[in-house]
Design a protein around this motif. Sequence first.
Motif, PDB file in Angstrom:
ATOM      1  N   VAL A  53       0.859  -1.176   0.000  1.00  0.00           N
ATOM      2  CA  VAL A  53       0.000   0.000   0.000  1.00  0.00           C
ATOM      3  C   VAL A  53       0.904   1.237   0.000  1.00  0.00           C
ATOM      4  CG1 VAL A  53      -1.816   1.214   1.252  1.00  0.00           C
ATOM      5  CG2 VAL A  53      -1.720  -1.272   1.310  1.00  0.00           C
ATOM      6  N   TYR A 111      -2.119  -0.855  -7.685  1.00  0.00           N
ATOM      7  CA  TYR A 111      -2.052  -0.546  -6.260  1.00  0.00           C
ATOM      8  C   TYR A 111      -2.476  -1.760  -5.458  1.00  0.00           C
ATOM      9  CZ  TYR A 111      -2.281   4.180  -8.044  1.00  0.00           C
ATOM     10  OH  TYR A 111      -2.050   5.336  -8.721  1.00  0.00           O
ATOM     11  N   ALA A 137      -2.939   1.849   4.686  1.00  0.00           N
ATOM     12  CA  ALA A 137      -3.142   3.004   3.805  1.00  0.00           C
ATOM     13  C   ALA A 137      -2.597   4.299   4.405  1.00  0.00           C
ATOM     14  CB  ALA A 137      -4.623   3.167   3.486  1.00  0.00           C
ATOM     15  N   LEU A 138      -2.431   4.335   5.731  1.00  0.00           N
ATOM     16  CA  LEU A 138      -1.942   5.567   6.354  1.00  0.00           C
ATOM     17  C   LEU A 138      -0.421   5.590   6.501  1.00  0.00           C
ATOM     18  CD1 LEU A 138      -4.549   6.212   9.198  1.00  0.00           C
ATOM     19  CD2 LEU A 138      -4.435   7.259   6.961  1.00  0.00           C
ATOM     20  N   SER A 178       2.397   6.432   5.195  1.00  0.00           N
ATOM     21  CA  SER A 178       2.998   7.158   4.084  1.00  0.00           C
ATOM     22  C   SER A 178       3.534   8.483   4.582  1.00  0.00           C
ATOM     23  CB  SER A 178       1.934   7.401   3.013  1.00  0.00           C
ATOM     24  OG  SER A 178       2.372   8.384   2.111  1.00  0.00           O
ATOM     25  N   ILE A 205      -3.599  19.826  -1.803  1.00  0.00           N
ATOM     26  CA  ILE A 205      -2.764  19.252  -2.871  1.00  0.00           C
ATOM     27  C   ILE A 205      -2.000  18.028  -2.363  1.00  0.00           C
ATOM     28  CG2 ILE A 205      -0.711  19.689  -4.274  1.00  0.00           C
ATOM     29  CD1 ILE A 205      -1.821  22.498  -4.800  1.00  0.00           C
ATOM     30  N   ALA A 255      -4.289  15.198  -2.168  1.00  0.00           N
ATOM     31  CA  ALA A 255      -4.620  14.634  -3.473  1.00  0.00           C
ATOM     32  C   ALA A 255      -3.484  13.747  -3.978  1.00  0.00           C
ATOM     33  CB  ALA A 255      -4.905  15.761  -4.472  1.00  0.00           C
ATOM     34  N   ILE A 256      -2.248  14.209  -3.794  1.00  0.00           N
ATOM     35  CA  ILE A 256      -1.105  13.418  -4.263  1.00  0.00           C
ATOM     36  C   ILE A 256      -1.019  12.108  -3.468  1.00  0.00           C
ATOM     37  CG2 ILE A 256       1.410  13.363  -4.468  1.00  0.00           C
ATOM     38  CD1 ILE A 256       1.340  16.373  -4.942  1.00  0.00           C
ATOM     39  N   TRP A 257      -1.258  12.216  -2.188  1.00  0.00           N
ATOM     40  CA  TRP A 257      -1.237  11.025  -1.348  1.00  0.00           C
ATOM     41  C   TRP A 257      -2.334  10.038  -1.780  1.00  0.00           C
ATOM     42  CZ3 TRP A 257      -3.533  11.041   4.196  1.00  0.00           C
ATOM     43  CH2 TRP A 257      -3.412   9.767   4.751  1.00  0.00           C
ATOM     44  N   ASN A 289      -3.641   9.744  -4.585  1.00  0.00           N
ATOM     45  CA  ASN A 289      -3.284   9.139  -5.860  1.00  0.00           C
ATOM     46  C   ASN A 289      -2.227   8.057  -5.680  1.00  0.00           C
ATOM     47  OD1 ASN A 289      -3.573   9.110  -8.781  1.00  0.00           O
ATOM     48  ND2 ASN A 289      -1.441   9.782  -8.780  1.00  0.00           N
ATOM     49  N   SER A 290      -1.276   8.313  -4.782  1.00  0.00           N
ATOM     50  CA  SER A 290      -0.223   7.307  -4.625  1.00  0.00           C
ATOM     51  C   SER A 290      -0.726   6.088  -3.861  1.00  0.00           C
ATOM     52  CB  SER A 290       1.012   7.915  -3.958  1.00  0.00           C
ATOM     53  OG  SER A 290       0.770   8.099  -2.590  1.00  0.00           O
ATOM     54  N   ALA A 291      -1.773   6.251  -3.064  1.00  0.00           N
ATOM     55  CA  ALA A 291      -2.268   5.096  -2.318  1.00  0.00           C
ATOM     56  C   ALA A 291      -3.423   4.384  -3.013  1.00  0.00           C
ATOM     57  CB  ALA A 291      -2.704   5.527  -0.922  1.00  0.00           C
ATOM     58  N   TRP A 292      -4.301   5.131  -3.682  1.00  0.00           N
ATOM     59  CA  TRP A 292      -5.494   4.507  -4.241  1.00  0.00           C
ATOM     60  C   TRP A 292      -5.691   4.738  -5.736  1.00  0.00           C
ATOM     61  CZ3 TRP A 292      -6.346   7.579   0.362  1.00  0.00           C
ATOM     62  CH2 TRP A 292      -6.369   6.801   1.520  1.00  0.00           C
ATOM     63  N   GLY A 293      -4.811   5.522  -6.329  1.00  0.00           N
ATOM     64  CA  GLY A 293      -4.953   5.721  -7.768  1.00  0.00           C
ATOM     65  C   GLY A 293      -5.997   6.745  -8.154  1.00  0.00           C
ATOM     66  N   THR A 294      -6.458   7.550  -7.207  1.00  0.00           N
ATOM     67  CA  THR A 294      -7.406   8.618  -7.529  1.00  0.00           C
ATOM     68  C   THR A 294      -7.006   9.841  -6.742  1.00  0.00           C
ATOM     69  OG1 THR A 294      -9.006   6.882  -7.186  1.00  0.00           O
ATOM     70  CG2 THR A 294      -9.856   9.002  -7.866  1.00  0.00           C
ATOM     71  N   TYR A 295      -6.759  10.933  -7.435  1.00  0.00           N
ATOM     72  CA  TYR A 295      -6.354  12.115  -6.690  1.00  0.00           C
ATOM     73  C   TYR A 295      -7.557  12.862  -6.133  1.00  0.00           C
ATOM     74  CZ  TYR A 295      -7.128  14.066 -11.318  1.00  0.00           C
ATOM     75  OH  TYR A 295      -7.681  14.388 -12.512  1.00  0.00           O
ATOM     76  N   TRP A 304     -14.279  13.099  -4.492  1.00  0.00           N
ATOM     77  CA  TRP A 304     -15.472  13.785  -3.984  1.00  0.00           C
ATOM     78  C   TRP A 304     -16.039  13.095  -2.753  1.00  0.00           C
ATOM     79  CZ3 TRP A 304     -16.465  18.535  -5.690  1.00  0.00           C
ATOM     80  CH2 TRP A 304     -16.072  18.875  -6.973  1.00  0.00           C
TER      81      TRP A 304
END
Lengths: 439, 280
Positions: A252, A264, B129-130, B132, B203, B206-208, B210-216, B219
């Motif tokens: 992850v 991912y 997921a946290l 990082s 920002i 959003a980058i995080w 994206n790096s964890a779930w592939g969506t920046y 909503w």
Amino acid sequence: MKNNSIINFFASVKLALFLLFVLAVTSIIGTIIPQGKSADIYIKEFGEKTASLFQILDFTEMYSSWWFVTLLLLLCVNLIVCSLKRIPGALNITGDSNLEIDVDRLARRKDHKDLPTSLSNQEAGHKVAKALKGSGWKTREKQRNEGLLLFAQKGAWTRFGVYIVHSSILVIFVGAMIGNIYGYKGTMMIPETTTKGAIYSFDRQEEIELDFQILCKKFTLSRYPNGAPKEFISDLAVIEDGREVLTKTIEVNDPLHYKGHTFYQSSYRGLEKLLATIQNNQENIATKVLIDPGKEATWRESNVRFGVVNRAGTQEPGLFRYKVWFFDGSGQPQTFWITGGDTTTVKTENGSYTFGLKQFYATGLQVAKDPGVWTVYIGFFMMMGGLYVAFFLSHRRLWVLIKENGGTRVLISGNSNKNKSGFAQDFEETTRKVEKELQ
Amino acid sequence: MTSSQLLGLTIIGYLIASAVYIATFLFKTPKAGVVATVITIATFLAQTAGIILRWVESYEMGIGHAPMTNMYESLVFFSWAIVLFYLYLEIRYKNRLIGAFTMPFAFIAMAYASFAGNIDQQIKPLIPALQSNWLIAHVVTCFIGYAGFAVACGLGIMYLLRRRTSNTDTKSLINSLPALKTIDDLMYRSIVFGFLWLTVGIITGAIWANSAWGTYWSWDPKETWSLITWFIYAATLHAWFTRGWRGRKIAWLSIIGFVAVIFTYFGVNYLLSGLHSYAG
């Protein structure tokens, strides 16, 4: 005339304020009404009438609804028109019009200084220009009726910081659109030791074929002492044309990138089966066998028969010990306990084996292809840089009027659009240098 | 000393500091103000040590992570950032009366973190997921921004109070507050400061993501509310720059904006997630 009023409407900051307000208020709707659920959930939750109203107004997927997207597009148009309309003004304020300034106003500014000098006008002009240049000012000059006027400025470009911010929003929107049109998202569930070459897309409700395959060599789940999952780790390989072209261990927050796709680690599934690895230490051959608990398995090359006959819990939740029955045809069959994930040496009458056993997992991957991400990131950096420039860097201007008034007099005056106290200091230093030059 | 002892002392320290700042303001006793500053600085140092110690303790427990990962830790950091920003203002602008309107925020954040029943103070291991570095960048930047907005809100309240009496009673104690123009200026600076950091916070988030779930951006209510907050302050700054809004209007906007901040922070967790969990 009519054209002008349309442009004025789109260029107005009032419209921007209105749109920001409406966006802020309407955005709340989607945080209260759950988004993207199936129709019957809304009927159950809110009743038939309200649910159908939601459908009509697109409240169930409001952030991609026609009206919300229209608001965002209006904001873009507003940004573009407003910026285009204001840029000429910014060019003007940094350009030659500064040499047309009403010189009577110079002495009325807060920051001004009047220096007498014994030099001639011409000489004084040269010296002042030299001193300003030495302090990093860009100068230009014009002969006016009132005398020689020099204009100097610093940080003229910072007037455009706000337009960097505005463009950054457009860049982010463009990136989002690229992602919407050319990107997709999906999932893959790959059992260990197997490969898959397609992902399942939720949006399209179908499988998307990749032109390569992903092999999951191994999945590891580690836990904290209290049993909560600590790390999910998958050893993956990319297989293309039957060859392994890339290997990567993902977890992850640390995905695998290949050909515009990102894989991912998102979940896992523990399967019923167990994965046994056996190495014959004498003949130096090894195998991996997938076994069902309670069923006998064989490894023909070494004439080994084995099986898992019992299972017991350990202190660690989710981790088990297994009782293994093992027979290579020599002597008596062996039985021993082994903890999941461990290896052990099995000695028989004629042989020695290294035996490993672990829970068999399928790794759950999320796959995203979003060719717009880098555009969005560029937008992010433009926004941060632009905001810094817009808020903290200032455009400083100086005017120097050299005139004949019973001897040469040099009048220096200036202003700044931000950080007035910083400017006052700069002004003082600059005038000191000019004064020194004039003596 | 353990981190929880130090952070417990912090609550008391900020309570006393708030009280002394308010007393300084009510009874016009500048000398008491010096005491308030000393208490604030001492408490701030104790809190800093507490945060560092909590970090060390998490490593000793074998789950090592920066102390910014749950509601309790983020509230402690929020209060820390408010005090840091306030002390900067006090020293830079040599005015202690602002403390009466901002230090209570720092105290409330600490007290709420420690006494609210639904906030867990334990050092807990992080779900994958946290884990990082973006988490730290995201939380730190967001809360520095929130601190700026909290101070702007305090200044907004101060402005409105000051304004009500400025023309009538010249002897009123409210008139010992800084001039309207000064408050207005500080309010604007605090909003700019908060807005910049909130932007960076969104920002990095959003980058995080994206790096964890592939969506920046997805909503979800938290993201959406942070964007709503951003819209409010963006509108405020535009009104300031281009429409010439000053004073009272900006004071109200800084209060409304801070309500949105609080909602982003608590409301989403306690109200909306509940709604979502039973709806989903």
